[in-house]
Design an enzyme around this catalytic site. Sequence first.
Site, PDB file in Angstrom:
ATOM      1  CB  CYS A 416      -0.970   0.001   1.181  1.00 28.86           C
ATOM      2  SG  CYS A 416      -0.204   0.138   2.798  1.00 28.86           S
ATOM      3  CG  HIS A 594      -2.863   4.580   7.212  1.00 28.40           C
ATOM      4  ND1 HIS A 594      -3.884   3.699   6.887  1.00 28.40           N
ATOM      5  CD2 HIS A 594      -1.928   4.424   6.249  1.00 28.40           C
ATOM      6  CE1 HIS A 594      -3.565   3.026   5.797  1.00 28.40           C
ATOM      7  NE2 HIS A 594      -2.396   3.462   5.380  1.00 28.40           N
TER       8      HIS A 594
END
Length: 676
Positions: A416, A594
């Site tokens: 990611c 995040h």
Amino acid sequence: MTTVSAETKKTGGARVAVQRFGSFLSGMIMPNIPALIAWGIVTALFIDVGPFPNEGLASIVGPMIHYLLPILIAMQGGRMIYETRGAVVGAIATMGVIAGSDWLVLQFNATLPEGAAELNPVHMFIGAMIMGPLGAYAIKALDGLWEGKIKSGFEMLVNMFSAGIGGFLLALAGFYWLAPVINALMDVMGTAVRWLIETNLLPLTSVIIEPAKVFFLNNAINHGVLTPLGIADAAENGKSILFLLEANPGPGLGVLLAFTVFGTGVARATAPGAILIQFLGGIHEVYFPYVLMKPALLLAVVAGGATGVGTNMVFDAGLRAPAAPGSIFAVMLQTASDSYVGVILSVIFSAGVTFAVASAILLSSRKRDLLATEDGFSAAVAKTAANKGKSSSHLANLSAAAQVPAQKITNVIFACDAGMGSSAMGASVLRKKIIGAGIEGVTVTNKAVASLPGNADLVITQQQLTDRARAKEPQAVHVSVDSFMNAPEYDDVVELIRESEAQSSGSNPEGTTDTQDASAGGVATDTRVRSEAQILTRSQVRIHAGSATQDEALTEAAEILGAAGAVTGEYLSAMKEREATVSTYMGNELAIPHGTNDAKSAIKASALSVTRYDGGVDWSGEKVTFVIGIAGVGDEHLEILSKIAELFSDDAEVARLKQASTEEELLQLLSAVNAS
């Protein structure tokens, strides 16, 4: 950040811009297709020439097409820009365009001599697609002028009056300025279409439409021009041929049948399954890679599309409303009562002509294809996904089927943007599936895309990151997913690992071990975590009965992490930047926002925040109930995240979490993830 050459930007910029514009138009139209279907059913059944003529029920037809449908489209367009507030102002503004158009038509008809044919009302679909988003942008900009400057207690007063006054002014602008423009535009486009029909040139539109479909440029044509004109045509004549210019499943069926009979390699093996998805399911994009594999096949789909249009012209056939998705079932459902023969023959003939031309093209190169050492289908799938510009589970499944490596897959990496949370949870879910399948010797870890080591056998990313991952791991098999939680592609990956094991000697590549460098984002089997008291406490768990916007949920997550002493004030901006790049929606009503990989300096300690919104959060088009904010130093939070992934992959556990009545109870249910 991926470096893109100036030449690439120049060649791809126009196509991407058209794709985005078309996708935006599609986003306004597609959610309202059920309303169009309902209108089509009422029209088919209850007007005076229908099977059950009913004057009372037939009175629904006019208001639905003239008011309800444009306002629904405007509200959806406004909602896409500025949620409910944008939807309301966009609807108000659209009423001004509708009323302005009606007034112009009324004035024009009043000047006609007695007995002359009157001008029909203009249905403001294009006006709605303009005023809906415009109204939302306007009120969003207006709100920004005094954001944070309103005295406490006056927020509701200001919000209500600003939206009301703004909507009023936009309605006036629509009435006097936009309505004349839209009426004139509809007249010009309608005249052009009638000229094409009268001169028997309408089949030539396939020269534009069929290639546009393959490159995902058709939405701008279909929803920007054909749908509004088709609806106006159907409202006047009960049907429209324009709905069949793009939706006819015949050309795609013809291509796939040709590959089934005369194709080679993986393309031939996957074509029969693709037929079911394309022809019965209506997902046309699955045949695009087959065309891109041999660009000469564009001639086949153009010939087939033109044949279908010509057949419908001969039989004066049409649909009552748009067929979406383009399944044969949807097409037949919307077919006008006098058009079944023409529509059915148009599908058969278009498929037949496409099959004949495509077969000739495939046979001309079949010997060369059989001798080729590489199968170009995988590259064609990847090119199709890149053309689309966003993820597709159907294309991902084709991609997985096309890639069965000769070597055994032992090193699987989830990647990611930051390597902080999304990939850790996905790795945990897949690891559990692999263990459950009885497969041994496969390491599943997670990393940031920028930290990919270059020795992976298989890399899993979200669609937006696949190109970056492929540049770092060119030798690996790449699989794209919509979300990391319970993605349907995981089962394909497990099967792919089985197949690679069967095709290889079974030896592990050098350097593959059960542990990875934790600082690079890997999930090691001996990962150590800090105690629950440091990572997740009662003060970091919240339950809200109502809903929230995505921005509000991000802000609250950042505030909770900040109050826990885990992040600085800059972390919120990094979280928003992350969402702008790749969504952190995980599936199963869970999002784990995040920061980006560049936001490490804003993290002071590892912590999680857990917020449950019982009213839901619209997370980039997905419904989210649980928002788990992440701040991680090193790998201290990763084991907890992997256990949260296991928890949220179980629908029964998610139901229990949703039923928790207090924050204490929710924390107790979540505390299981800290068990060693």
